[in-house]
Design a protein around this motif. Structure first.
Motif, mmCIF file in Angstrom:
data_model
loop_
_atom_site.group_PDB
_atom_site.id
_atom_site.type_symbol
_atom_site.label_atom_id
_atom_site.label_comp_id
_atom_site.label_asym_id
_atom_site.label_seq_id
_atom_site.Cartn_x
_atom_site.Cartn_y
_atom_site.Cartn_z
ATOM 1 N N ASP A 329 50.266 -36.517 -6.412
ATOM 2 C CA ASP A 329 50.721 -36.495 -7.762
ATOM 3 C C ASP A 329 51.915 -35.862 -7.835
ATOM 4 O O ASP A 329 52.259 -35.131 -6.762
ATOM 5 C CB ASP A 329 49.574 -35.804 -8.752
ATOM 6 C CG ASP A 329 49.413 -34.415 -8.052
ATOM 7 O OD1 ASP A 329 50.200 -33.937 -7.510
ATOM 8 O OD2 ASP A 329 48.047 -34.033 -8.278
ATOM 9 N N TRP A 330 52.692 -35.927 -8.721
ATOM 10 C CA TRP A 330 53.985 -35.189 -9.150
ATOM 11 C C TRP A 330 54.293 -35.032 -10.439
ATOM 12 O O TRP A 330 53.755 -35.834 -11.379
ATOM 13 C CB TRP A 330 54.982 -35.659 -8.368
ATOM 14 C CG TRP A 330 55.630 -37.110 -8.902
ATOM 15 C CD1 TRP A 330 56.568 -37.059 -9.657
ATOM 16 C CD2 TRP A 330 55.058 -38.349 -8.504
ATOM 17 N NE1 TRP A 330 56.835 -38.736 -10.065
ATOM 18 C CE2 TRP A 330 55.793 -39.272 -9.274
ATOM 19 C CE3 TRP A 330 54.278 -38.708 -7.836
ATOM 20 C CZ2 TRP A 330 55.561 -40.631 -9.155
ATOM 21 C CZ3 TRP A 330 53.902 -40.460 -7.556
ATOM 22 C CH2 TRP A 330 54.825 -41.154 -8.432
ATOM 23 N N GLY A 331 55.071 -33.909 -10.887
ATOM 24 C CA GLY A 331 55.283 -33.773 -11.918
ATOM 25 C C GLY A 331 56.284 -32.815 -12.575
ATOM 26 O O GLY A 331 56.649 -31.770 -11.649
ATOM 27 N N ASN A 332 57.009 -32.779 -13.625
ATOM 28 C CA ASN A 332 57.658 -31.424 -14.409
ATOM 29 C C ASN A 332 57.069 -30.696 -15.244
ATOM 30 O O ASN A 332 56.227 -31.368 -16.082
ATOM 31 C CB ASN A 332 59.000 -32.377 -15.089
ATOM 32 C CG ASN A 332 59.949 -33.078 -13.888
ATOM 33 O OD1 ASN A 332 60.665 -32.323 -13.192
ATOM 34 N ND2 ASN A 332 59.835 -34.431 -13.859
ATOM 35 N N TYR A 360 55.370 -31.731 -6.242
ATOM 36 C CA TYR A 360 54.678 -32.937 -5.768
ATOM 37 C C TYR A 360 53.508 -32.721 -4.960
ATOM 38 O O TYR A 360 53.702 -31.392 -4.066
ATOM 39 C CB TYR A 360 55.460 -33.981 -5.334
ATOM 40 C CG TYR A 360 56.068 -33.871 -3.747
ATOM 41 C CD1 TYR A 360 57.151 -33.531 -3.826
ATOM 42 C CD2 TYR A 360 55.141 -34.186 -2.781
ATOM 43 C CE1 TYR A 360 57.819 -33.362 -2.677
ATOM 44 C CE2 TYR A 360 55.694 -34.013 -1.557
ATOM 45 C CZ TYR A 360 57.231 -33.598 -1.473
ATOM 46 O OH TYR A 360 57.703 -33.396 -0.137
ATOM 47 N N GLY A 361 52.497 -33.352 -4.521
ATOM 48 C CA GLY A 361 51.317 -32.965 -3.536
ATOM 49 C C GLY A 361 50.853 -34.031 -3.268
ATOM 50 O O GLY A 361 50.666 -35.159 -3.751
ATOM 51 N N PHE A 362 50.137 -33.993 -1.911
ATOM 52 C CA PHE A 362 49.262 -34.985 -1.529
ATOM 53 C C PHE A 362 47.970 -34.299 -1.115
ATOM 54 O O PHE A 362 47.680 -33.227 -0.792
ATOM 55 C CB PHE A 362 49.779 -35.288 0.073
ATOM 56 C CG PHE A 362 50.989 -36.274 -0.134
ATOM 57 C CD1 PHE A 362 50.924 -37.738 -0.465
ATOM 58 C CD2 PHE A 362 52.373 -35.692 0.305
ATOM 59 C CE1 PHE A 362 52.256 -38.478 -0.525
ATOM 60 C CE2 PHE A 362 53.318 -36.623 0.349
ATOM 61 C CZ PHE A 362 53.496 -37.917 0.091
ATOM 62 N N ASN A 363 47.021 -35.035 -1.131
ATOM 63 C CA ASN A 363 45.737 -34.673 -0.930
ATOM 64 C C ASN A 363 45.029 -35.576 0.002
ATOM 65 O O ASN A 363 45.024 -36.829 -0.172
ATOM 66 C CB ASN A 363 44.811 -34.688 -2.387
ATOM 67 C CG ASN A 363 43.534 -34.048 -2.345
ATOM 68 O OD1 ASN A 363 43.185 -33.593 -1.172
ATOM 69 N ND2 ASN A 363 42.734 -33.926 -3.187
ATOM 70 N N PHE A 364 44.741 -35.081 1.018
ATOM 71 C CA PHE A 364 44.258 -35.858 2.143
ATOM 72 C C PHE A 364 42.673 -35.515 2.476
ATOM 73 O O PHE A 364 42.173 -35.538 3.551
ATOM 74 C CB PHE A 364 44.922 -35.606 3.668
ATOM 75 C CG PHE A 364 46.307 -36.106 3.536
ATOM 76 C CD1 PHE A 364 46.782 -37.333 3.964
ATOM 77 C CD2 PHE A 364 47.489 -34.871 3.314
ATOM 78 C CE1 PHE A 364 47.982 -37.692 4.049
ATOM 79 C CE2 PHE A 364 48.520 -35.385 3.290
ATOM 80 C CZ PHE A 364 49.001 -36.580 3.631
ATOM 81 N N GLY A 365 41.955 -35.634 1.439
ATOM 82 C CA GLY A 365 40.660 -35.588 1.215
ATOM 83 C C GLY A 365 40.173 -34.308 1.984
ATOM 84 O O GLY A 365 40.535 -33.155 1.895
ATOM 85 N N ASP A 366 39.303 -34.539 2.885
ATOM 86 C CA ASP A 366 38.707 -33.620 3.617
ATOM 87 C C ASP A 366 39.451 -32.824 4.639
ATOM 88 O O ASP A 366 39.012 -31.988 5.330
ATOM 89 C CB ASP A 366 37.161 -33.853 4.122
ATOM 90 C CG ASP A 366 37.303 -34.831 5.049
ATOM 91 O OD1 ASP A 366 38.205 -35.452 5.255
ATOM 92 O OD2 ASP A 366 36.147 -35.392 5.265
ATOM 93 N N ARG A 367 40.575 -33.463 4.986
ATOM 94 C CA ARG A 367 41.495 -32.819 5.985
ATOM 95 C C ARG A 367 42.496 -31.716 5.532
ATOM 96 O O ARG A 367 42.593 -31.118 6.350
ATOM 97 C CB ARG A 367 42.366 -34.168 6.604
ATOM 98 C CG ARG A 367 41.344 -34.954 7.326
ATOM 99 C CD ARG A 367 42.105 -35.801 8.610
ATOM 100 N NE ARG A 367 42.605 -34.942 9.572
ATOM 101 C CZ ARG A 367 42.130 -34.697 10.765
ATOM 102 N NH1 ARG A 367 40.879 -35.000 10.956
ATOM 103 N NH2 ARG A 367 42.701 -33.793 11.660
#
Lengths: 770, 275
Positions: A329-332, A360-367
């Motif tokens: 996700d990303w945003g201002n 912005y961010g990434f989510n790699f689940g349980d990693r």
């Protein structure tokens, strides 16, 4: 610097003394010009005496100040689409005159205003500050039924699209990070939704915008190529109202109204896309998939009294992509608190506190998860001194504290150490002073200077690298220590000579210093690009731009024509070493290569402003090159933003009171790109062999769009309208990318594969207002 | 250079969602005029545990050429290990040279020296501790779904990892006995420094029920990891072709394309079982 601060009243006095010396008794009229129906402040209203010898314009807050000789005066207030008002004034003392302009009902559809000062483009001192009102934007064809201010400015000369559908734009060969995009004065770091296909600016919440390509006024700074200054609406001061639209991809709703009539108003405007909901309904994607954006604009506007006014405005937007527990996700987020204060009828002050954040961010689940971003906190003080009708002086100062979060990866598993690229901090501060001076009736000068300073603070390390990106030395700085300091002195000059009421000549020079850099190895910009400060290894970008232009109006100002040419030199522009990975690269500074650039061009613009048939033709011929040690043997090469030809034709025809049709056609030379000049075999793969950067061109791009606007029947509680759009009417398969790869069935055969994004796309939007 | 995993994840998540799911994007093979660059030397060399070195020396050709690339028959090639054993390679055919006596051993660094027309090119690589595939399974792909009728599967692979060493791994996926891999994945030790075994579910490779999938898991050194990361950027441009392409950096220096790598691998085969 201190000298200038202490002595400016004296300098100002000396500048103005000649203009004031012949004055006998003079008094000032001042006040605010608003829309009679909504109370919304009007920007850029022309105020002038009946003999047209003296005049001024309202500022961003609708405020004006005009000093006139004692006695009987006739003053006119005029603005596009509004009835001109005339006031006969007996001037014996300073007077506060508030004006409410009524919409010219008969002119609503035709936009013919007989008393309008139509030659504004000739008279305006600003060299290339192009103002766009929302009426123009409303009528243009749109992609997926979403009106878009950023797409509209790309139809102007000198401003070009960098990729299909994208919102990153290039101004006079500049890169996308060289545009200062302001929303109610707060910088917006990433102006796009949905990977760049929509801008973050919800058209319903926007009052207007001004874009500067050259002759950039001294009160703006920090970016090398352009300023796009967008103002949010203040909200209706008179009555509660709502408006909105339902489109194929997104819907929007705006509510506004008085909290205290004529004293305090609010506006809230929201938008959300629902492609994901439709796709889920159609079983195109799984329930666990997220794919949407939303944004929310809100503003509170409080007229405390005649001398004080407060605005609080904010923007929040987010994009969310993902499936199950993985995603990005990303945003201002921006927030602006402003206080307008009148020290006197001639001295206008605006004090601003700003907050802006992009992440912005990434989510790699349980990693694990990753995030990156930038955050600004800023204080700004601006003064406008309407010294006399010949001189308007602006001065002020600004300090912004930037915090950079280049990226971190946090692992769920605690046995693995997290990856953190250290935060960076910097203070960007500036002082400016400028004066707009009218000399006689024909010549106007706008001259000023901006002094800027950039300090990078610890904690942090200044790292020395060798040519192979290996660290050879490190110097550590504690919290608060100054790691690096840069200064910039930025002169800004503008000149406007009016030959007569029909034609004028304008010239300008500006120097801009840019201390922030967008780390991105793509041309069009991606949400994952990272902002970095100028530092031990990255120098600030400096641009010197010279521009001259000829402006002429024809046929009783129905047609405007301009021809402008510019030449720019750029120092310390950045490109990257081969194969640079931008994301989470703690040594990214060692991969940045800096060098010089140049850009020059000719821009022609013919616009028809009045009548049933309106529109414009814009053509830009330009050339932009870079010369960077380490790329193409240090020779000049075409910049990724070089576009030889760029043509936009925008037309709108009002068939009847309720039906209008608009169309635009766009053509531009393909971007300079890197294609292979050979191939080789390695480990069973056919690998392309590259010999030079940007040595090839993408195919030329062209497209025709059409929009039919149907206005509903009036006299109902709800006014509604329909927009039917066809994007890419003749279904031109323009190239988005060209990839070189092995044939899937026969790996020995190599081929070039063109990817096209959009064929013909119909869309429909229903708009309403109550 | 070790940011590969994030980079690819980003493209996978965002672009495939957007381009694949929403828009009517379309691909088309096109004719395009390209320059014909002067031929440049290409070295494709490797040594595997227990096997002699093989090297193929060729030259670049025109991009759209269907002809076999020109190769070099007159190179003088020597391989030397870090225990100072060395051997000259002999020419076989089609630009391929091989050794016979000196065979790859774990823990040794190998130098390859190639002389052509009085010009010598040297590259080095080290064989790290071999990895073993402890377990090879699969899982049904539950991503965006919906669009395919036939279910797709991802590999679940467990590898051994030497925690004392800075290991890097590459896994190549082969479908139905094909000689050339479908694609490959790379992993760096910095994400699992203390784990004795490591499990991955690479999303970039998927297969269907009828496929027989062979997986080769390579233990590679840092240089090889970097080279294959860069190579992947170039040969697998799907969706992301906006960054500036380049030639992956050779360990023979700037005058040469290609790479010399010393490595080992373990392989296993898997197929979706009937339920």
């Amino acid at each position: 610097m201190n000298f200038i601060l202490k002595k400016w009243p004296l300098i100002a006095y000396l500048l103005l003394i000649s203009a004031s010396s012949y004055a006998q008794n003079k008094f000032t009229i001042s006040g605010e010009v608003t829309d009679a129906e909504t109370g919304e402040a009007l920007i850029g209203v022309t105020i002038y005496t009946a003999d047209k010898t003296v005049g001024t314009m309202t500022n961003t807050y609708g405020f004006y100040s005009l000093t006139l000789p004692e006695g009987e005066q006739t003053v006119l207030y005029s603005f596009v689409g509004y009835q001109t008002q005339q006031r006969d004034i007996k001037l014996t003392a300073n007077q506060s005159i508030k004006i409410q302009l009524a919409v010219n009902e008969t002119a609503l559809n035709e936009v013919v205003v007989s008393a309008e000062k139509k030659d504004k483009n000739i008279a305006a001192t600003q060299m290339t500050g192009e103002k766009l009102d929302m009426k123009t934007i409303d009528k243009l064809p749109v992609l997926f039924g979403e009106r878009d201010v950023l797409k509209t400015i790309q139809l102007l000369p000198g401003i070009s699209t960098v990729s299909e559908g994208g919102n990153g734009f290039s101004v006079r060969g500049g890169s996308i990070d060289q545009n200062l995009i302001l929303l109610d004065e707060a910088p917006v770091y990433s102006a796009s939704h949905l990977m760049g296909f929509f801008s973050v600016f919800n058209a319903d919440a926007i009052k207007g915008m001004t874009v500067y390509k050259s002759g950039i006024p001294a009160n703006y700074g920090g970016r090398a190529a352009s300023v796009l200054d967008i103002t949010m609406r203040d909200g209706n001061m008179k009555k509660f109202q709502g408006s909105g639209g339902i489109g194929l991809l997104a819907s929007r709703l705006t509510l506004e109204g008085p909290i205290i009539e004529d004293k305090m108003s609010f506006i809230v405007s929201g938008r959300r896309s629902y492609a994901d909901l439709i796709a889920k309904g159609a079983n195109q994607i799984d329930d666990g998939t997220q794919m949407y954006f939303y944004d929310l604009n809100a503003k509170l506007n409080w007229k405390i009294n005649d001398n004080n006014r407060l605005f609080l405005s904010g923007y929040f937007g987010k994009d969310d992509f993902g499936f199950e527990d993985m995603g990005m996700d990303w945003g201002n987020t921006t927030a602006t608190l402003r206080w307008n204060h009148l020290f006197s009828s001639q001295l206008f002050s605006n004090t601003t506190a700003l907050y802006s954040e992009y992440d912005y961010g990434f989510n790699f689940g349980d990693r694990g998860s990753m995030s990156s971003g930038i955050k600004d906190v800023s204080l700004k003080q601006d003064f406008t001194w309407y010294a006399n009708p010949q001189n308007t002086m602006k001065y002020g100062l600004n300090a912004t504290y930037h915090t950079f979060y280049p990226g971190e990866f946090l692992f769920e598993d605690n046995s693995i150490s997290d990856i953190k690229v250290p935060e960076k901090q910097a203070l960007e501060s500036s002082l400016y002073i400028s004066n707009e001076q009218k000399i006689g009736t024909k010549l106007t000068l706008d001259y000023g200077v901006r002094a800027s300073m950039f300090n990078q603070f610890g904690p942090g390390e200044n790292i020395t690298y060798d040519d192979d990106n290996n660290i050879i030395d490190k110097a550590y700085f504690d919290k608060g220590d100054v790691m690096q300091t840069f200064y910039g002195v930025e002169p800004r000059l503008g000149l406007n000579y009016r030959f007569n009421t029909k034609s004028s000549f304008k010239a300008s020079y500006n120097r801009m210093v840019q201390y922030l850099h967008l780390m991105s190895n793509s041309t069009s910009g991606q949400p994952t690009d990272t902002w970095m400060p100028s530092s031990f290894n990255i120098e600030p970008t400096i641009v010197n731009q010279y521009s001259v232009g000829f402006f002429r109006n024809f046929m009783d100002n129905a047609f405007e024509f301009s021809a402008e040419t510019y030449y720019k030199t750029l120092n310390n522009i950045s490109d990257y070493k081969d194969g640079t990975q931008v994301m989470l690269n703690e040594n990214i500074e060692s991969y940045v290569l800096q060098g010089e650039g140049r850009s020059y061009g000719l821009e022609l613009y013919l616009k028809k402003k009045y009548g049933d048939f309106t529109g414009w033709v814009s053509y830009t011929l330009s050339n932009t090159n870079n010369k960077i040690e380490g790329i193409n043997n240090g020779d000049w090469y075409d910049s990724s933003y070089d576009k030889t030809h760029d043509v936009s034709i925008v037309t709108s025809y009002q068939f009847t009171e309720r039906v209008s049709i608009s169309a635009n056609w766009i053509f531009y030379t393909g971007n300079a790109v890197t294609f292979p000049s050979g191939k080789y075999e390695f480990d069973g793969n056919q690998v392309p062999y590259y010999t030079e950067r940007n040595g090839y061109r993408m195919p030329d791009y062209h497209r025709l769009d059409l929009n039919i606007h149907l206005e509903g029947k009036g006299n109902k509680r709800i006014n509604s309208s329909w927009d039917f759009s066809l994007y890419n009417l003749y279904n031109q398969m323009n190239a988005y990318t060209i990839n070189f790869r092995e044939n899937e069935t026969n790996p020995n055969v190599t081929e070039a594969v063109k990817l096209s994004l959009f064929g013909i796309i119909p869309s429909v939007t229903w708009n309403f207002k109550f | 250079m070790k940011r590969y995993i994030f980079h690819k994840a980003m493209f996978f998540l965002s672009l495939s969602a957007l381009l694949g799911g929403l828009l009517q994007s379309c691909e088309e093979v096109i004719d395009i005029d390209l320059n014909d660059a002067a031929p440049k030397l290409v070295i494709d060399g490797q040594i595997v545990i227990g096997e002699p070195a093989t090297v193929r020396i060729s030259y670049t050709s025109d991009y759209f050429s269907d002809d076999e690339a020109a190769y070099e028959e007159n190179a003088s090639i020597t391989i030397t290990d870090s225990e100072n054993n060395s051997e000259n390679l002999s020419y076989i055919e089609n630009g391929i040279y091989t050794g016979a006596l000196l065979r790859g051993k774990p823990g040794l660094e190998y130098s390859l020296s190639i002389t052509i027309d009085d010009k010598t090119h040297k590259g080095k690589s080290k064989i790290l501790t071999p990895t073993q595939i402890v377990k090879l399974g699969y899982t049904e792909f539950d991503g965006f779904g919906g669009s395919q009728d036939e279910p797709e599967y991802n590999i679940v692979i467990t590898l051994t990892n030497n925690t004392e060493e800075d290991n890097y791994y590459m896994v190549k996926y082969f479908i139905n006995g094909s000689e050339k891999e479908d694609t490959y994945s790379l992993w760096s030790n910095e994400y699992f420094p203390n784990e004795e075994t490591i499990e991955f579910t690479p999303l970039r490779f998927s297969f269907t029920k009828d496929d027989v999938v062979t997986v080769k898991a390579y233990s590679i050194d840092e240089g090889t990891y970097d080279y294959y990361s860069e190579l992947d950027e170039i040969i697998d441009q799907q969706g992301g072709g906006s960054s500036t392409p380049f030639n992956p950096g050779s360990n023979f220096g700037k005058d040469v394309l290609g790479y010399f790598r010393a490595w080992s691998y373990d392989q296993q085969t898997v197929q979706v079982e009937d339920e």
